[in-house]
Design an enzyme around this catalytic site. Structure first.
Site, PDB file in Angstrom:
ATOM      1  N   CYS A  29      42.352  38.143  39.141  1.00  0.00           N
ATOM      2  CA  CYS A  29      42.657  39.418  38.480  1.00  0.00           C
ATOM      3  C   CYS A  29      42.321  39.345  36.992  1.00  0.00           C
ATOM      4  O   CYS A  29      41.745  40.278  36.432  1.00  0.00           O
ATOM      5  CB  CYS A  29      44.137  39.771  38.632  1.00  0.00           C
ATOM      6  SG  CYS A  29      44.699  40.025  40.323  1.00  0.00           S
TER       7      CYS A  29
ATOM      8  N   CYS B 132      47.676  36.258  38.494  1.00  0.00           N
ATOM      9  CA  CYS B 132      46.562  36.155  39.444  1.00  0.00           C
ATOM     10  C   CYS B 132      45.271  35.809  38.688  1.00  0.00           C
ATOM     11  O   CYS B 132      44.763  36.621  37.921  1.00  0.00           O
ATOM     12  CB  CYS B 132      46.428  37.477  40.190  1.00  0.00           C
ATOM     13  SG  CYS B 132      44.885  37.712  41.076  1.00  0.00           S
TER      14      CYS B 132
END
Length: 104
Positions: free
Chosen positions: A33, A30
């Site tokens: 992230c 991600c």
């Protein structure tokens, strides 16, 4: 300091904690992230009384499912083992600190 938790350690590390815990639900694939990594580290350093933990949703699927984590990153703030707030998506350090302080 940020601690890594798993499905098996979540109850002990988060729900049984008598303080304020920030849980970062994330995954290594991600992009946002990964961008949050230095922000999470900075927040952890700025708020020494805050326990900060990360749970990799790719490796641990039980707890994210239980908490309805649908998007990444999702930050969930717990106080005395109870969820008090949730933030989805990237956030800068200042905004994240204000959000945590407003809820803890």
């Amino acid at each position: 300091m940020v601690k890594i938790v798993s499905d098996s350690s979540f109850v002990e590390e988060v729900l049984q904690n008598s303080g304020v815990v920030l849980v970062d639900f994330w995954a290594p694939w991600c992009g946002p992230c990964v961008q949050m990594l230095p922000v999470i580290d900075a927040v952890s350093s700025s708020l020494p009384d805050l326990k900060v933990v990360k749970l990799d949703v790719q490796e641990n699927q039980e707890i994210p499912s239980e908490y309805g984590i649908m998007a990444l990153p999702t930050l969930v703030l717990f106080k005395n083992g109870v969820e008090v707030g949730r933030h989805v998506g990237f956030s800068d350090e200042r905004s994240l600190l204000e959000w945590i302080k407003s809820l803890s």
